[in-house]
Design a protein around this motif. Structure first.
Motif, PDB file in Angstrom:
ATOM      1  N   ASN A  37      49.258-131.661 -46.937  1.00 57.02           N
ATOM      2  CA  ASN A  37      50.294-130.591 -46.798  1.00 57.02           C
ATOM      3  C   ASN A  37      50.026-129.499 -47.699  1.00 57.02           C
ATOM      4  N   LYS A  87      52.810-127.002 -44.777  1.00 56.57           N
ATOM      5  CA  LYS A  87      52.630-127.296 -43.448  1.00 56.57           C
ATOM      6  C   LYS A  87      51.224-128.017 -43.477  1.00 56.57           C
ATOM      7  N   TYR A 131      47.613-129.305 -42.661  1.00 56.88           N
ATOM      8  CA  TYR A 131      46.551-128.477 -42.202  1.00 56.88           C
ATOM      9  C   TYR A 131      45.111-129.376 -42.688  1.00 56.88           C
ATOM     10  N   CYS A 162      46.652-124.047 -46.652  1.00 56.94           N
ATOM     11  CA  CYS A 162      46.389-123.889 -45.086  1.00 56.94           C
ATOM     12  C   CYS A 162      45.655-122.488 -44.601  1.00 56.94           C
TER      13      CYS A 162
END
Ligand SMILES: [Zn+2]
Ligand SMILES: [Zn+2]
Length: 140
Positions: free
Chosen positions: A9, A15, A17, A25
């Motif tokens: 995360n 998000k 990734y 990310c």
């Protein structure tokens, strides 16, 4: 080449990734790269700028700017950048405190440790003074 990225995360946007060793990310990485460019451009135009000014003018996070200082990004372009020691405000390029303050803190820490050690040994002496039925006796 094998993509051996771990799925993580993103610590900035949350998000999922594939980690490539940058700790964020690709989106945030791109954003950060852009921010770094802004900071570098700003500092190049204003070589005497202080960290708070850069934060204000570029919106970059202070930790990012400090990281760039530590990485020598500004030195590379011939700008001597520093940020203030958190205790006395002296200009530093690494860590949180200047040499003087970190020395002082080390000494303070040592003094506290010595005090704690002394307190402990007094407690030990007191404990040893108590009569005990059994136990290990050390022989010299
Ligand atoms: Zn992100
Ligand atoms: Zn200091």
């Amino acid at each position: 080449m094998i993509m051996a990225g771990k799925i993580k995360n993103c610590q900035y946007c949350g998000k999922l990734y594939a980690e490539i060793g940058r700790g964020m990310c690709p989106d945030c990485l791109a954003k950060e790269d852009k921010k770094i460019e802004e900071v570098v451009t700003f500092v190049r135009a204003n070589p005497g700028a202080k960290v708070p000014e850069i934060v204000k003018e570029t919106g970059a996070h202070e930790t990012l700017i400090k990281r760039l200082i530590r990485e020598g990004r500004f030195e590379q372009m011939g700008v001597k950048m520093t940020y203030p020691c958190e205790k006395c405000g002296a200009p530093i390029i690494t860590g949180k405190l200047c040499q003087n303050c970190s020395d002082a803190i080390k000494q303070e820490l040592q003094a506290t440790q010595e005090k704690a050690m002394k307190a402990k040994s007094i407690m030990k002496e007191k404990a040893a003074a108590k009569p005990r039925g059994q136990g290990m006796h050390s022989k010299f």
